[in-house]
Design an enzyme around this catalytic site. Structure first.
Site, short mmCIF file in Angstrom:
data_model
loop_
_atom_site.label_atom_id
_atom_site.label_comp_id
_atom_site.label_asym_id
_atom_site.label_seq_id
_atom_site.Cartn_x
_atom_site.Cartn_y
_atom_site.Cartn_z
N SER A 156 15.70 -0.86 -27.32
CA SER A 156 15.97 0.55 -27.52
C SER A 156 16.82 0.73 -28.77
O SER A 156 17.65 -0.12 -29.08
CB SER A 156 16.70 1.10 -26.29
OG SER A 156 17.51 2.21 -26.65
N TYR A 173 -32.44 15.02 -34.13
CA TYR A 173 -31.18 14.78 -34.82
C TYR A 173 -30.54 16.09 -35.28
O TYR A 173 -31.19 16.95 -35.86
CB TYR A 173 -31.37 13.86 -36.04
CG TYR A 173 -30.05 13.59 -36.74
CD1 TYR A 173 -29.21 12.57 -36.32
CD2 TYR A 173 -29.60 14.41 -37.78
CE1 TYR A 173 -27.97 12.35 -36.91
CE2 TYR A 173 -28.35 14.20 -38.39
CZ TYR A 173 -27.56 13.17 -37.94
OH TYR A 173 -26.34 12.96 -38.51
N GLN A 186 -23.07 12.94 -35.94
CA GLN A 186 -22.17 12.16 -36.78
C GLN A 186 -20.79 12.00 -36.12
O GLN A 186 -20.04 11.09 -36.45
CB GLN A 186 -22.03 12.86 -38.15
CG GLN A 186 -21.14 12.15 -39.14
CD GLN A 186 -21.34 12.69 -40.54
OE1 GLN A 186 -22.33 12.40 -41.18
NE2 GLN A 186 -20.42 13.51 -41.00
N ASN A 212 12.34 -3.31 -22.76
CA ASN A 212 11.30 -2.44 -22.21
C ASN A 212 9.92 -3.07 -22.25
O ASN A 212 9.58 -3.75 -23.22
CB ASN A 212 11.27 -1.12 -22.99
CG ASN A 212 12.57 -0.34 -22.87
OD1 ASN A 212 13.21 -0.38 -21.82
ND2 ASN A 212 12.95 0.34 -23.93
N LYS A 260 18.75 -2.63 -23.35
CA LYS A 260 17.38 -2.39 -22.89
C LYS A 260 16.39 -3.46 -23.31
O LYS A 260 16.44 -3.98 -24.41
CB LYS A 260 16.87 -1.04 -23.41
CG LYS A 260 17.48 0.18 -22.77
CD LYS A 260 17.29 0.25 -21.25
CE LYS A 260 15.88 0.57 -20.85
NZ LYS A 260 15.50 1.96 -21.09
N LYS A 305 -19.13 8.57 -34.13
CA LYS A 305 -18.57 7.32 -34.63
C LYS A 305 -17.07 7.14 -34.41
O LYS A 305 -16.62 6.09 -33.95
CB LYS A 305 -18.89 7.17 -36.12
CG LYS A 305 -20.35 6.84 -36.30
CD LYS A 305 -20.81 6.99 -37.70
CE LYS A 305 -22.31 7.23 -37.70
NZ LYS A 305 -22.70 8.52 -37.06
N GLU A 317 3.18 -0.59 -21.13
CA GLU A 317 3.14 0.88 -21.11
C GLU A 317 2.04 1.41 -22.04
O GLU A 317 1.32 2.35 -21.70
CB GLU A 317 4.50 1.45 -21.53
CG GLU A 317 5.56 1.24 -20.46
CD GLU A 317 6.97 1.42 -21.00
OE1 GLU A 317 7.20 2.31 -21.82
OE2 GLU A 317 7.85 0.63 -20.60
N THR A 361 0.89 -1.16 0.00
CA THR A 361 0.00 0.00 0.00
C THR A 361 0.93 1.21 0.00
O THR A 361 2.01 1.15 0.61
CB THR A 361 -0.92 0.03 1.24
OG1 THR A 361 -0.13 0.24 2.41
CG2 THR A 361 -1.72 -1.24 1.40
N HIS A 362 0.56 2.24 -0.71
CA HIS A 362 1.44 3.43 -0.88
C HIS A 362 2.80 3.04 -1.48
O HIS A 362 3.80 3.72 -1.25
CB HIS A 362 1.69 4.15 0.46
CG HIS A 362 0.45 4.39 1.26
ND1 HIS A 362 -0.21 5.59 1.25
CD2 HIS A 362 -0.26 3.57 2.08
CE1 HIS A 362 -1.28 5.50 2.05
NE2 HIS A 362 -1.32 4.28 2.56
N1 ARG Z 1 -23.95 10.26 -41.67
C1 ARG Z 1 -24.97 10.64 -40.77
C2 ARG Z 1 -24.57 10.36 -39.33
O1 ARG Z 1 -23.70 9.59 -39.16
C3 ARG Z 1 -26.22 9.91 -41.09
C4 ARG Z 1 -27.47 10.57 -40.68
C5 ARG Z 1 -27.69 11.79 -41.52
N2 ARG Z 1 -28.97 12.34 -41.31
C6 ARG Z 1 -29.29 13.54 -41.84
N3 ARG Z 1 -30.47 13.96 -41.63
N4 ARG Z 1 -28.42 14.22 -42.49
O2 ARG Z 1 -25.10 10.89 -38.38
#
Ligand code: ARG
Length: 471
Positions: free
Chosen positions: A292, A332, A337, A300, A298, A340, A305, A170-171
């Site tokens: 290295s 929306y 967008q 590593n 070395k 993603k 890491e 601990t510590h």
């Molecule tokens: N490429 C858009 C997204 O990933 C799809 C949905 C687009 N919808 C719109 N009304 N332009 O969000």
């Protein structure tokens, strides 16, 4: 997949072919096109987009928008596009605005009018939410399986390292002796909770938005429950605005991956320290270490890491999307967008981290002699205090007495385990000959025999439970 760069002429032609350009008097600016285009990253969703479209085509057939021949043809060609994609033959174009437009274009090229009917009652707003949820559900299952592989590696380690005693810290100061297996199992049970976080994220993803249209619900009598069952969703969204606007499912997954990443980072931190020359407790396999460019000696622990370093990425991706989502109203907006790339990035990197960690664990060697040599006798101080407590001294007083003994040892360079009964009696009349029993590493482990403690019995029970949980 083949990516096609258009010549200026070609691009002009395609711009005028945009699926939504009916109300526009002139084409979009080139720069806006580039800015708006999500295909370079959302092509990751192609399989989910096609699966969603196949299920949608079936739903349209059920209400007569498609006749039998058309729906059969559309489904057959969508399946063919998916096969093409898997074989690397599907041709996505730089002019496809996003993956939804790309799939629709490919379909229209193959089946003409029937393809042009597919977007009946559907919006990209409910489409993208559906694709992304489906994608998350599939990836959560994949990540959970990888977590289980790490857990299996931990069980194997625990079984082989059961009799190795190591200082517990601990510590970063030596605290109490523990079985090395007890340490590995701490990681196993931590990962159990991470899996339950992933399960929770799955549950939140598992709500189908399709049929919500752009915001107000599809204008066709789609049987959404049947559609959901077709796609493997267990529930449908209750409100179309919420369905197209919400990205909390993605945040939930990013948050779970952050938590997992943070915990893996902590274990990486320990193992990095343990692999240093100063500790020398473990050595990573050559295959999982790097050298290295300058210092020939070395070796590593880069694998660990990076595992630690990626925690920042997981948290960053969560923060990135949370910040984007917090500012936008319902329903929306194109801001969404931006969900993603952080999502794909965290999933891809967690896949790597887990696979690397499972291999590092399976291949590292433990230097049990070094661990034994580093056990400081003062690790038994609590055990001595417990001895006095059992003999009737209130723990707070016992703590003080043993504190003085420790001070005596440090000052006179004496080994606690080698103090004579005569020396000990100076500190308390409660010491008897049997104090010798306490001065033993195995005894110290046996002493902590509560459920969840480090005794061999408890560790065996942990391993047994762990195996049951993994079944
Ligand atoms: N490429 C858009 C997204 O990933 C799809 C949905 C687009 N919808 C719109 N009304 N332009 O969000």
């Amino acid at each position: 997949m083949e990516w096609q760069d258009q010549s200026a002429d070609e691009s002009e032609r395609i711009i005028s072919m945009k699926m939504w350009d009916g109300r526009f008097a002139k084409p979009s600016a080139k720069l806006l096109e580039e800015f708006n285009n999500s295909l370079p990253f959302d092509k990751e969703l192609i399989e989910e987009d096609i699966d969603g479209s196949i299920a949608w085509a079936k739903a349209l057939a059920r209400i007569g928008i498609y006749n039998q021949t058309e729906s059969r043809k559309v489904i057959k060609e969508l399946t063919a596009i998916k096969n093409d994609w898997q074989k690397g033959h599907a041709k996505l174009l730089g002019s496809d605005e996003d993956i939804h437009m790309a799939v629709e274009r490919l379909l229209v090229e193959r089946v003409g009018q029937a393809g042009a009917k597919l977007h009946t009652g559907r919006s990209r707003n409910d489409q993208v939410a559906t694709d992304t949820r489906l994608y998350c559900m599939r990836k959560i299952n994949h990540i959970k399986n990888l977590v289980k592989e790490v857990q299996s590696a931990l069980i194997l380690r625990a079984e082989s390292d059961k009799n190795i005693i190591v200082p517990g810290y601990t510590h970063l100061q030596q605290a109490q002796p523990i079985s090395l297996a007890h340490y590995w199992m701490s990681c196993f049970f931590c990962l159990e909770r991470e899996k339950s976080r992933l399960d929770h994220a799955y549950e939140i993803c598992d709500i189908m938005p399709l049929g919500s249209g752009a915001i107000a619900g599809a204008g066709f009598a789609i049987d959404r429950k049947l559609l959901a069952a077709d796609l493997g969703f267990s529930r449908i969204s209750d409100n179309s605005i919420d369905a197209v606007a919400s990205r909390d499912f993605a945040l939930e997954l990013l948050s779970s991956l952050s938590s997992l990443g943070i915990h893996l980072s902590r274990y990486a931190e320990d193992l990095i320290i343990w692999s240093s020359r100063e500790f020398g407790y473990i050595e990573l396999d050559d295959a999982w270490s790097t050298g290295s460019s300058m210092m020939p000696q070395k070796k590593n622990p880069d694998s660990l890491e990076l595992m630690r370093g990626k925690a920042g990425r997981f948290l960053g991706n969560y923060t990135r999307l949370a910040t984007t989502v917090k500012g936008i109203g319902l329903a929306y907006y194109k801001d969404l967008q931006e969900d993603k790339e952080p999502l794909f990035d965290s999933i891809k990197n967690m896949d790597l981290v887990l696979r690397v960690f499972a291999s590092v664990l399976a291949t590292l060697t433990v230097n049990s002699e070094r661990m034994a040599a580093q056990l400081d006798p003062l690790l038994l101080a609590t055990d001595v205090a417990d001895y006095l407590t059992t003999a009737g001294l209130p723990f707070r007083q016992a703590h003080k007495v043993v504190g003085s003994i420790v001070g005596y040892c440090v000052k006179n360079k004496r080994n606690l385990m080698e103090l004579s009964l005569k020396e000990l009696l100076v500190f308390s009349p409660l010491f008897k000959k049997d104090i010798q029993v306490v001065f033993n590493w195995q005894a110290a482990l046996r002493h902590r025999d509560v459920d969840g403690g480090t005794s061999l019995r408890s560790v065996n029970a942990q391993v047994k439970k762990a195996k049951m949980l993994l079944k």
